[in-house]
Structures are given as structure tokens and as C-alpha cells.
Design a protein around this motif. Sequence first.
Motif, PDB file in Angstrom:
ATOM      1  N   UNK A 218      45.931  42.340  45.349  1.00 12.86           N
ATOM      2  CA  UNK A 218      44.668  41.596  45.259  1.00 12.86           C
ATOM      3  C   UNK A 218      44.974  40.148  44.848  1.00 12.86           C
ATOM      4  N   UNK A 219      44.423  39.192  45.571  1.00 12.35           N
ATOM      5  CA  UNK A 219      44.602  37.783  45.199  1.00 12.35           C
ATOM      6  C   UNK A 219      43.897  37.538  43.868  1.00 12.35           C
ATOM      7  N   UNK A 220      44.600  36.916  42.899  1.00 17.24           N
ATOM      8  CA  UNK A 220      44.112  36.836  41.528  1.00 17.24           C
ATOM      9  C   UNK A 220      44.279  35.413  40.981  1.00 17.24           C
ATOM     10  N   UNK A 221      43.394  35.017  40.122  1.00 18.98           N
ATOM     11  CA  UNK A 221      43.375  33.667  39.530  1.00 18.98           C
ATOM     12  C   UNK A 221      43.099  32.609  40.586  1.00 18.98           C
ATOM     13  N   UNK A 222      42.312  32.914  41.584  1.00 21.46           N
ATOM     14  CA  UNK A 222      42.077  31.966  42.672  1.00 21.46           C
ATOM     15  C   UNK A 222      40.928  31.031  42.291  1.00 21.46           C
ATOM     16  N   UNK A 223      41.260  29.788  41.974  1.00 21.06           N
ATOM     17  CA  UNK A 223      40.257  28.803  41.588  1.00 21.06           C
ATOM     18  C   UNK A 223      39.284  28.510  42.711  1.00 21.06           C
ATOM     19  N   UNK A 224      38.020  28.329  42.360  1.00 22.85           N
ATOM     20  CA  UNK A 224      36.914  28.066  43.294  1.00 22.85           C
ATOM     21  C   UNK A 224      36.426  29.314  44.017  1.00 22.85           C
ATOM     22  N   UNK A 225      37.129  30.452  43.852  1.00 22.22           N
ATOM     23  CA  UNK A 225      36.813  31.616  44.677  1.00 22.22           C
ATOM     24  C   UNK A 225      35.517  32.299  44.255  1.00 22.22           C
ATOM     25  N   UNK A 226      35.301  32.458  42.952  1.00 20.42           N
ATOM     26  CA  UNK A 226      34.193  33.310  42.517  1.00 20.42           C
ATOM     27  C   UNK A 226      32.829  32.743  42.909  1.00 20.42           C
ATOM     28  N   UNK A 227      32.681  31.427  42.849  1.00 19.34           N
ATOM     29  CA  UNK A 227      31.357  30.830  43.054  1.00 19.34           C
ATOM     30  C   UNK A 227      31.241  30.044  44.346  1.00 19.34           C
ATOM     31  N   UNK A 267      34.905  39.832  46.678  1.00 17.69           N
ATOM     32  CA  UNK A 267      35.206  38.728  45.759  1.00 17.69           C
ATOM     33  C   UNK A 267      34.639  39.067  44.387  1.00 17.69           C
ATOM     34  N   UNK A 268      35.451  38.863  43.353  1.00 20.36           N
ATOM     35  CA  UNK A 268      34.998  39.124  41.994  1.00 20.36           C
ATOM     36  C   UNK A 268      35.360  37.995  41.056  1.00 20.36           C
ATOM     37  N   UNK A 269      34.995  38.141  39.802  1.00 24.11           N
ATOM     38  CA  UNK A 269      35.189  37.119  38.766  1.00 24.11           C
ATOM     39  C   UNK A 269      36.320  37.553  37.842  1.00 24.11           C
ATOM     40  N   UNK A 270      37.327  36.716  37.679  1.00 22.04           N
ATOM     41  CA  UNK A 270      38.427  37.029  36.758  1.00 22.04           C
ATOM     42  C   UNK A 270      37.962  37.005  35.301  1.00 22.04           C
ATOM     43  N   UNK A 271      36.790  36.419  35.044  1.00 20.92           N
ATOM     44  CA  UNK A 271      36.203  36.472  33.712  1.00 20.92           C
ATOM     45  C   UNK A 271      36.621  35.338  32.804  1.00 20.92           C
ATOM     46  N   UNK A 272      36.366  35.545  31.519  1.00 18.29           N
ATOM     47  CA  UNK A 272      36.634  34.502  30.538  1.00 18.29           C
ATOM     48  C   UNK A 272      38.127  34.226  30.408  1.00 18.29           C
ATOM     49  N   UNK A 275      40.934  28.694  28.359  1.00 16.51           N
ATOM     50  CA  UNK A 275      40.374  27.364  28.573  1.00 16.51           C
ATOM     51  C   UNK A 275      39.902  27.209  29.998  1.00 16.51           C
ATOM     52  N   UNK A 276      39.627  25.967  30.400  1.00 17.53           N
ATOM     53  CA  UNK A 276      39.137  25.660  31.744  1.00 17.53           C
ATOM     54  C   UNK A 276      37.950  26.535  32.124  1.00 17.53           C
ATOM     55  N   UNK A 277      36.972  26.595  31.213  1.00 14.26           N
ATOM     56  CA  UNK A 277      35.818  27.469  31.433  1.00 14.26           C
ATOM     57  C   UNK A 277      34.940  27.004  32.586  1.00 14.26           C
ATOM     58  N   UNK A 278      35.133  25.754  33.026  1.00 14.91           N
ATOM     59  CA  UNK A 278      34.327  25.260  34.135  1.00 14.91           C
ATOM     60  C   UNK A 278      34.887  25.586  35.506  1.00 14.91           C
ATOM     61  N   UNK A 279      36.060  26.228  35.555  1.00 13.13           N
ATOM     62  CA  UNK A 279      36.672  26.605  36.831  1.00 13.13           C
ATOM     63  C   UNK A 279      36.372  28.072  37.106  1.00 13.13           C
ATOM     64  N   UNK A 280      35.837  28.351  38.290  1.00 16.61           N
ATOM     65  CA  UNK A 280      35.413  29.713  38.656  1.00 16.61           C
ATOM     66  C   UNK A 280      36.566  30.482  39.293  1.00 16.61           C
ATOM     67  N   UNK A 281      37.493  30.959  38.453  1.00 16.59           N
ATOM     68  CA  UNK A 281      38.617  31.749  38.959  1.00 16.59           C
ATOM     69  C   UNK A 281      38.138  33.131  39.383  1.00 16.59           C
ATOM     70  N   UNK A 282      38.483  33.512  40.599  1.00 16.85           N
ATOM     71  CA  UNK A 282      38.054  34.806  41.115  1.00 16.85           C
ATOM     72  C   UNK A 282      39.193  35.588  41.719  1.00 16.85           C
ATOM     73  N   UNK A 283      38.892  36.833  42.138  1.00 23.02           N
ATOM     74  CA  UNK A 283      39.872  37.643  42.854  1.00 23.02           C
ATOM     75  C   UNK A 283      39.309  38.015  44.221  1.00 23.02           C
TER      76      UNK A 283
END
Length: 728
Positions: A218-227, A267-272, A275-283
Motif C-alpha cells: 500500500x502506498x503510504x505517507x503520500x502527501x496531498x493524497x488524502x484530500x 484512499x485513506x488518511x495516515x492520521x495525526x 508535525x506538518x499537520x497542514x499536509x494531508x498525508x494519505x495511503x
Amino acid sequence: MQQANRRLQVTLGHLNPEAVGSSDQIITGNETSAATATASNKDRYDCNTEGFTHTFDVARLADIMRGNVTREKRIEMFKLVDKPIMLERTYNLSKEEHRKLVTEQVKYLLGTGEINIAGLKTDPHETLQKLELGSFMDASTGIKLGVQIVLFGGSILNLGTKPHHEKYLKGVHTFDIPGCFGMTELRHGSNVRKLETTSTYDPKTQEFIINTPNDGAVKWWIGNAQTNARVCSVFARLITQEKDYGIHVFVVPLRDENHKTLPGIEIGDCGDKVGLHGVDNGFIKFNNVRVPRENLLNRFGDVMPDGVYKTEITSEGRRFGAVLGELITGRVTLCANSIFIRKVATIIATRYAANRLQFGPPKHGEIPILDYRSHQVRLMPILASCYAYEFPKRVLMEKYILLHTDNVPDDTLAEIHAMSAGMKAVSTWDTQLHLQTLRETCGGHGYSAYNKFGILRDDHDVFQTFEGDNTVLIQQLAGHLLKQFSAQFEGSSQIGSAVILLRRQMGDMFSTRNPLITRIATKKHLTSRDWQLQAFEYRTAKLLETCAFAINANKKKMGFFNAFTDSVPLMVQLGRAYIEQFTLQEYMKAIEKEYKTGNRKVADVMKLMCDVFALSCIHKDVGNFMDLIKSSKARAIGKLLTRLCEEMREHAISLVDALEIPDFIIDAPIGLSKGYYVDHILDYSKKCNPNNHSFTVSGDKRPEANHGGKNGNDEESWDHDVIEIHQK
């Protein structure tokens, strides 16, 4: 007592205001900014600290630090981010609110039309400078912008061909096509060769089938993916005619124009995060998702309609290296952003230390905490490093620009890979350590979120593993050095002969350049350019010899892989030694250039910082210098470093002002250039907390600092709550 009195008499200009001014128009940003309130009738982009007189030509040093960027051009960049949307604070925001704000900030920056990844081909200097815009504000904004432009856009620009550029790049630059960079997986990150996502070609439909074969893929920590992301550049194994051709990159749609997830994609949310709480890291998980054959980014390898694989690069290793070349851009920009973050935190801590009064000699009042040697030895080496690393960073960028020219030689490409890896590792490691030290030097006020240290520290933390784990990256540099070293001895399969010659060369260096080098401990000697360079070069050569000898001695009984991994701790030291040597060399070149211009005072200050940097590196790693330094000399280095930090303290405020970062970017109540930190702290506390709105900030008077008694003969005890010394 006389020595203590002399130390206390070092001043920052005795609090005499310096006249400042400019014709630049003041542009109002966020009305809640304390910087806006205190900058009335002053240049908003003036960075000179109020209440201090500069000790040298700050404007000249600022010119040097900007390189080929004029002050006017720098101010233009500041004005681009000096807008209400960019000045919104993120305190007390939820994760969702923070992500929404950061998205709007990225849209605004791209909407200016100033940032265009294609500019790396046409005007790389200008483009690299503009890529810094995001780092001027919230780190999340810089990272999200980097994912969209540098990673997603860069993969299309550098790995794709003209049809891809025409189809996607315009939308990338306007955020009409929000994208993400699908490389890392749950089970694999640094080891990109072993990624498990597959892309199997079907010649009947002329499509690639993208599939996640197991949960570990599963692709993980993908910035911009969740939102946000509608499209992803996916790293996957290219399989055609039942043969695996290794990692290639494919453009895979994730969502339709209504932002609905497409069939076969989860597509899902990697969660909290830390830091970098403004980046929507997803899987992202792919279930046999079909994309057209044309969606393969085919600059280095292509598949014909019938399934035949074609490439001009016959070496699989070189082809893989070309694909991973896209990561270099990220490493270079992370290095620059990390050094910028270090500068911001250092400015905050230095201004606070110059204004915060604590204790003092009897009958004379309190002194700035920057007058204490214990504070100087912690803060001054960090300030010196802000200057030292600017110059190798500049050289790295010049080397990186070569990648965007045609026919880059293999050895040049290998060098850029190695240098970007090593610079990124050392700069981000050091910045993270410095952020903690700087936070501690500001005591309780350093713990306030408003003063930024916690935010900077937490947001920067991931820089140590972004674009490659630092320990892995530093090995790449060390491995490159070992390979270059052994290449000098073509015709011999053994590293042993190289080791023998290296030992002879190091022995010559040790004996011929200065036979008394292990014991000489005068200031003139320890601050001499020749000795410092000799010491750094010797350390690198010694570690290179040790690594080469260890691998050569163990590879027969352990196998090369185990011999190599067994030497990794030494290789980490080797990589750092080389980067610090490279930094010293480049900084010394800049100093020599300044001496030739006749600006001796500025050059002297730069040389002072160079001495602090060099001796600090030696002091921290004295074990690897022991062949050149006896114990008595090591003690002398420690003492001299303390004295040099005291000398540098006199210039501290001038030095942070020369870094030219305006208050609206600093945005920390204890680190602003205008006004008094007590007023700022109360102002921030009031405006950022609804329960405090009724509190009245009356305005405090800055107390006059004492810098020590004149004769040092006061026999009364210090007014100190912790230590009392009574003379009998």
C-alpha cells in the motif's frame, strides 16, 4: 575577577538606536501581526534590530549572503507572501482546518504565476529561489507546495516527454490538477528497488494494470493524497511479456473532476503526525486499475504497442539511477529549507538573548543573558553555522543545475547524487539538534508555541527522513567517496594497494606540512587557514582509509555486503567529515574573495565565524583528529573556542540582522526586530486567546542593560538566587 569583568564589558552597541529607513512601500498583511503594529513609519522589510548599533557593514554582509540576488529582488519575493492569506496563524486550529488553510495558501502561491517547475530548464537559478517561497511561512505550506511542484510536477517534467508536459504541466502549475508522488509503501521506503506495486502491460488493450499485490505494498505517507490529489505519479514494477523491468513511473488518475474516487482505488488518511499537520498525508491501494500505455513516463524506457520494451539505457542500474534522479530536486530544496529554518530560529534566540536581562554584578543591575559565556558557547557556533553552510549549499545548487542540461556525464551525475544526499543528511541532522538547543536557550519563553521553536522543531523533524533516511543517504556519499578512491587504482581488484598509498600520503601530510602540529596551540596557529584545512582533510582521509581497510579485510570472510554494512558507523562519520570539509573549503573561498575586495572588517567577522565553526567541529569530534591533536592541544582548542564565542558575541545582533528576514516572517514575540519582547508576548497572548481579549497591554519600558562594573573590585556577593559567593 578582572577576566570576568572584561567579559561582562563586551557590548552590542550600548543600546544606541540606529537610524533606518527605505523608500519601499509598506504593505499591510495580517492585522493581528505584532510586527505590523510595531512597524509604523518604518520599512516593513527592514530587518535591523531596534536599539542596537551595528558593529560592521551589515548591508555588505547581507549582499554576500544573498549571492546573485539583489535586495530588491529579495523584497519582491517577501511581498509575494506578505498577504493576509499567507499570514494567517495556525494556533488552535484543528487538523482539518490547518489542511484547508494550507491548501488555500498553496493555491494562492501558484495563482501568482511566479512558480513554474518548467523553469528548471529555462531559468534554474530563478526557479530555485522561488521554490523557497513556501518555506518563508508555515512549513506545511512549503512541503505541500513541494509535493505539487517539485515531486509530482518534477516527475512529469523530468521523467516524462513532450506529450506528458503538454497534457499535465499547465494544470500542475495552476493547481487545476492537484497531484501526489506515489513512491513509498508500507513495507519499503528507502529501498526503492524493492517496491512491490506492479504495472503489468496488456497488449490486447494497450493498457497497464496497476495493482497493489499485498497490504505491505500500500502506498503510504503520500502527501496531498488524502484530500486534494486527483492524479498520482506511481512508482511501480514494469512487467511486460512476463519480464520485470524494474521500477518505472506511471501517471494514474485517482479522482474524477467532481473529486470522486475512481473505481479500483482506495484512499485513506495516515492520521495525526508529529508535525506538518497542514499536509494531508494519505495511503493508496490499487485494485487492478487500468491506465493507457501513454501514461508511462517514458523518457528513459518505453513499451511498444505489442509489449516490447525499449530503452537507450542498456544498464538497468543506470536506468534506475536516472529514474531516482527526480529525488535530487527534493533533497536540494530540503537542504535549503532546513538552513532557512535554522536561520529563523537562531535570529529569535539571539535577539531574545540580547534583550533578556538576568542577574548581574552587585550595585550595577542585571545583564543580558548573552553576556554569559555559558550562553555564548551554545549559541554562537549555531549562528556561525548559519553562515558557513550558505556557501556549500550555493555550490550544490550550481551542480544541481547541471542536471537540466543535455548529456550530463555519468561521473557528474554520480557526484550530484552523492553531494545532495550528504548535504541533505548533515544539514537536516544539525538543524534538528540546533532547534532543541535554541529552544532551551530561551527558557520558559522558548516553550511557548508563539515563539515557534516547538513548531519549527516538530515540522522539521521529518526532514531527517524525507527524500531518504539520513543514515542511508550519508552512506551513499561515503560509498561514492570509496568508489572514487578505489577508481584511482585501476588494474588492481584489491583496495589494499590504495590503502597503502593513502597511508603514505597521510604520513607525508603529517610530517612535511608541520612536524610540530600535534602540540602547537597558539591562537595564530589554531585559527590559521592552512592548519584548519589540513586538520579537516586529514580527518576525511583517515576515515576513508579506515573504511576502505575494514571492508577489504572483512569481505573475504564475511562477504562484501556484510563487510560493507559492518562499516556503516564509520561511513556515517566519513560522510559527515567530508561535508564539513567541503563546507569549510567553500566558506574560506568566500572569505578570501571578500578580503580581496578590501572590505576587511566584514571579512574579519566572516573569518571569526569560520574559526568558531572549524574549532567547534574539531571540539565535537576530537577523537577523529587525535593523530593531529594531543590532549593539551585539545584543551587549548576548547579554551580558544570559548574566547572566540565571546568575541563573536559583540557582533551577534549585527549578524542576525544581516540574514535579512523580516518580522512578519519571524512572527515570534521574543524575536522581533522592532519593539520590546515583553509587550509582544502580552500582545500575542491577548490576540491569540479569546479569554484574554479584555486584558490591557499598557506598554512597558525597556530596562537599561548593564554590561559589568568598570573596576571589578566590588566585594559584595552577586544578587543571585542560585549561587552565592561570600568573600571572607
